[in-house]
Enzyme design. Sequence first.
Site, PDB file in Angstrom:
ATOM      1  N   LYS A 186       0.824  -1.199   0.000  1.00  0.00           N
ATOM      2  CA  LYS A 186       0.000   0.000   0.000  1.00  0.00           C
ATOM      3  C   LYS A 186       0.871   1.268   0.000  1.00  0.00           C
ATOM      4  CE  LYS A 186      -3.962  -2.132  -0.062  1.00  0.00           C
ATOM      5  NZ  LYS A 186      -3.787  -3.585  -0.032  1.00  0.00           N
TER       6      LYS A 186
HETATM    7  C1  LIG Z   1      -5.162  -4.372   0.608  1.00  0.00           C
HETATM    8  C2  LIG Z   1      -6.636  -4.259   0.624  1.00  0.00           C
HETATM    9  C3  LIG Z   1      -7.415  -4.707   1.703  1.00  0.00           C
HETATM   10  C4  LIG Z   1      -6.878  -5.526   2.826  1.00  0.00           C
HETATM   11  O1  LIG Z   1      -5.774  -5.082   3.441  1.00  0.00           O
HETATM   12  P1  LIG Z   1      -4.767  -6.091   4.212  1.00  0.00           P
HETATM   13  O2  LIG Z   1      -4.027  -5.146   5.078  1.00  0.00           O
HETATM   14  O3  LIG Z   1      -3.890  -6.728   3.188  1.00  0.00           O
HETATM   15  O4  LIG Z   1      -5.589  -7.045   4.977  1.00  0.00           O
HETATM   16  C5  LIG Z   1      -8.769  -4.465   1.684  1.00  0.00           C
HETATM   17  N1  LIG Z   1      -9.350  -3.845   0.656  1.00  0.00           N
HETATM   18  C6  LIG Z   1      -8.647  -3.416  -0.420  1.00  0.00           C
HETATM   19  C7  LIG Z   1      -9.339  -2.701  -1.514  1.00  0.00           C
HETATM   20  C8  LIG Z   1      -7.281  -3.631  -0.475  1.00  0.00           C
HETATM   21  O5  LIG Z   1      -6.600  -3.246  -1.559  1.00  0.00           O
END
Ligand SMILES: *Cc1c(COP(=O)(O)O)cnc(C)c1O
Length: 399
Positions: A186
């Site tokens: 992210k």
């Molecule tokens: C990455 C992501 C998540 C989940 O995040 P994690 O920290 O990997 O559990 C949820 N929704 C979206 C749209 C994502 O891209």
Amino acid sequence: MPGFELFGELERKEVNDVLDNGVLMRYGFDGMRKGHWKSRELEIALEQSFNTKHVQLVSSGTAAVSVALASAGVGAGDEVIMPAFTFVASFEAIMMLGAIPVLVDIDDTLALDPKAVEAAITTKTKAVMVVQMCGSMGDMNALQAICDTHDLLLVEDACQAIGGVYKGKPLGSIGDLGCFSFDFVKTITCGEGGAVITNNKEYYTNADHYSDHGHDHVGHDRGAERHPFLGYNFRISELHAAVGLAQVKRLPEFLTIQKKNYTILRDALSQIPEVVFRTVPEGGEESCAFLNFFLPDIDTTRKVSEAFKQNAIDACFHYYDNHWHYIRKWDHLTNLKSLFPISQEVKKGLSYLKTKAFTQSDYYIARNISCLIKLSWTEEEVRSRAAKMVEVIESIVLK
Ligand SMILES: *Cc1c(COP(=O)(O)O)cnc(C)c1O
């Protein structure tokens, strides 16, 4: 998008603060921690960055979605409307609470189609969860109006759109509750981590307690704390929060680089009449985590996607054909492949997936290519990538 690319001294310093005193947990051990409360500090920094009253850190973005919904009272048998184009975390987080994910079509924003949302509302609907996919957003005014009319919660999954803005408000801060992920890919990362953000004090207090076994966090003795209600463990650790604290300070720098790289690629691709960019709702500003565009038809898109790979243009995704983000390849959901029994209510609630067609979503996703914007590229690399992308696309559309 990836915060992991730019990583160094600042992150190391914050982590070493935690290692120096050895308190890896965010709660308690007041005497040992030498004033270091990294998780709390990160929450305050996020409140400022996202212009929101309350932030509760949790262990992941998926946990953030579950905690957000639970904090607002969504649970067994409730329906949550969500898009067919998203990450698997969306339905996982809903089903963990015994609630029913109701998948509906997206539109050319690549987020929820307000008309599809309206058509899916039933007496069981409790919440609408908009997923701000690939750095942009759904039509928030229209979605908010629907939620107001039908008295539904609006939950924003802004995990992929950190830094995007709608009518002056940071994405994530517009709905009743917003969710972020700080996993390793992210825009900013903790390694693993997530956050629930809200202006609603009660939801915040619920999130604070629920994510730590229901502890009320009153006083300075964990053993004496009470449990006003049942909870679970979705805590973040101090080590993870320390990394995030360094990263959040760099968010403006990351967003500036992202926008610069995005703009070079977009300007280059704009010269090709067959390339149509995803729609950004009026008043919206993308985070520029991805550049998304549509090509005229699925054959062209498949060819371009393949040619990108052959020409070493990495990090571009044709989600129609991969297993990541689109209902078409989620057989495990459609067939309810669960390790443990699922309630009859949820089974019945999901039976629509066996027959439901997502024609409108297919129309967009089959023709969409989504390119991740990296932060570590030099300007020269972005320019040569842009030229190569144009060459590849033109060689295919002009044939
Ligand atoms: C990455 C992501 C998540 C989940 O995040 P994690 O920290 O990997 O559990 C949820 N929704 C979206 C749209 C994502 O891209």
